[in-house]
Design a protein around this motif. Structure first.
Motif, mmCIF file in Angstrom:
data_model
loop_
_atom_site.group_PDB
_atom_site.id
_atom_site.type_symbol
_atom_site.label_atom_id
_atom_site.label_comp_id
_atom_site.label_asym_id
_atom_site.label_seq_id
_atom_site.Cartn_x
_atom_site.Cartn_y
_atom_site.Cartn_z
ATOM 1 N N LEU A 7 -54.091 28.472 -86.855
ATOM 2 C CA LEU A 7 -54.126 27.162 -87.467
ATOM 3 C C LEU A 7 -53.713 27.240 -88.920
ATOM 4 O O LEU A 7 -54.187 28.079 -89.676
ATOM 5 C CB LEU A 7 -55.550 26.576 -87.376
ATOM 6 N N ASP A 55 -53.981 21.526 -81.027
ATOM 7 C CA ASP A 55 -54.594 22.401 -82.035
ATOM 8 C C ASP A 55 -53.741 23.631 -82.338
ATOM 9 O O ASP A 55 -54.197 24.770 -82.207
ATOM 10 C CB ASP A 55 -56.004 22.824 -81.597
ATOM 11 N N ASN A 82 -55.301 18.510 -84.578
ATOM 12 C CA ASN A 82 -56.012 19.692 -84.060
ATOM 13 C C ASN A 82 -57.152 19.331 -83.118
ATOM 14 O O ASN A 82 -58.244 19.895 -83.184
ATOM 15 C CB ASN A 82 -56.526 20.538 -85.232
#
Length: 306
Positions: A7, A55, A82
């Motif tokens: 991420l 995500d 996300n």
């Protein structure tokens, strides 16, 4: 669509400076203009929309591009990035929690029609439009594509003489695959590997994000599911195995919208799709993932230059 990425920071920013004008009023990406001639227009008239995403960094980046393009047309935009895997975020859009999110044509078609056989981009898009449940629609697809792939290290490719996915069949007793958990039960995953290529790995390791890349680099898995625009492929010299039977098919980026919102979103988002191609997408992903640039700024720069 499975993704193997970590991420990126900064993707949850809720306030983004609207895109500066990049052309006349005929440009769908240009800011809306009120009757008095001021940019911005009437927010109430333009309406509001919630943009969601899966995500992983590319999805949230695309969500940011959509959000800013809509804000440039005077809409009030809420960001809900996300959210999770397809199984999770589709519940959010069908439940009305989000109105639009970036999707991928082949993977979404496969989700709704596991028996779909088409692989060419236009055929996939046409089949997807028919397969969507009531209440959901797709707008124009872009030329940008990001596909599932199976990759191996150069060492493994050399030792096992690997060029294509079928070559893995001779090494099933030693084959371990790293991928997100949902890869285990998806047609574009272990299910398809068995039905299309008759390949069943000795071990499947459910891994999230950057852990998949690290496991491949460290020899903890022999093959990994990494997406085609992921900069880790070039950075590590990974070998993408050819997919001669098109298990992974075509996967063009496309906006998935709630049908009742389609008319208000299509001008801005179709303009984005018309200008988005694979090299631009891959470059933006690299800027976010490798160069650690803020996704909102990357999106803003691309929109301004489009």
């Amino acid at each position: 669509m499975t993704r193997t990425r970590f991420l990126a920071a900064g993707l949850l920013l809720a306030a983004v400076v609207p895109l500066a004008a990049c052309g006349g009023s005929s440009d769908p990406l240009a800011p809306a203009t009120s009757a008095a001639g001021a940019t911005g227009g009437s927010t109430a008239a333009a309406g509001s929309v919630t943009v969601g995403s899966a995500d992983f960094p590319e999805a949230a980046l695309l969500g940011e591009i959509y959000a800013q393009a809509l804000e440039a047309k005077g809409m009030t935009v809420k960001r809900q990035f996300n959210i999770g895997s397809r199984e999770t975020y589709l519940k959010a859009i069908t439940g009305g929690e989000v109105d639009v999110l970036p999707e991928y044509t082949g993977s979404l078609l496969n989700y709704f029609d596991k028996n779909a056989k088409v692989t060419a981009p236009d055929e996939v898009f046409a089949a997807l439009q028919k397969a969507l449940p009531q209440g959901l629609s797709v707008l124009d697809k872009s030329a940008a594509e990001d596909k599932n792939s199976l990759v191996v290290t150069k060492d493994t490719a050399g030792q096992w003489s690997l060029k294509a996915i079928p070559d893995l069949a001779a090494h099933q007793a030693e084959l371990s695959i790293g991928a997100p958990p949902e890869f285990k039960t998806r047609q574009q995953g272990l299910v398809g590997l068995k039905s299309v290529y008759n390949i069943v790995p000795n071990e499947f390791r459910p891994l999230q994000s950057q852990a998949t890349v690290e496991a491949l680099k460290n020899g903890q898995v022999k093959a990994a599911n990494i997406f085609s625009t992921d900069p880790s492929i070039a950075a590590n010299g990974f070998v993408v195995l050819e997919d001669p039977k098109s298990l992974f098919g075509s996967d063009n980026v496309v906006p998935l919208v709630r049908t009742e919102k389609a008319d208000s979103l299509k001008a801005a988002l179709n303009a984005v799709s018309a200008k988005l191609d694979t090299p631009a997408l891959a470059d933006m992903v690299k800027q976010v993932v490798v160069d650690k640039k803020d996704a909102a700024e990357v999106a803003k720069t691309w929109l301004a230059s489009s």
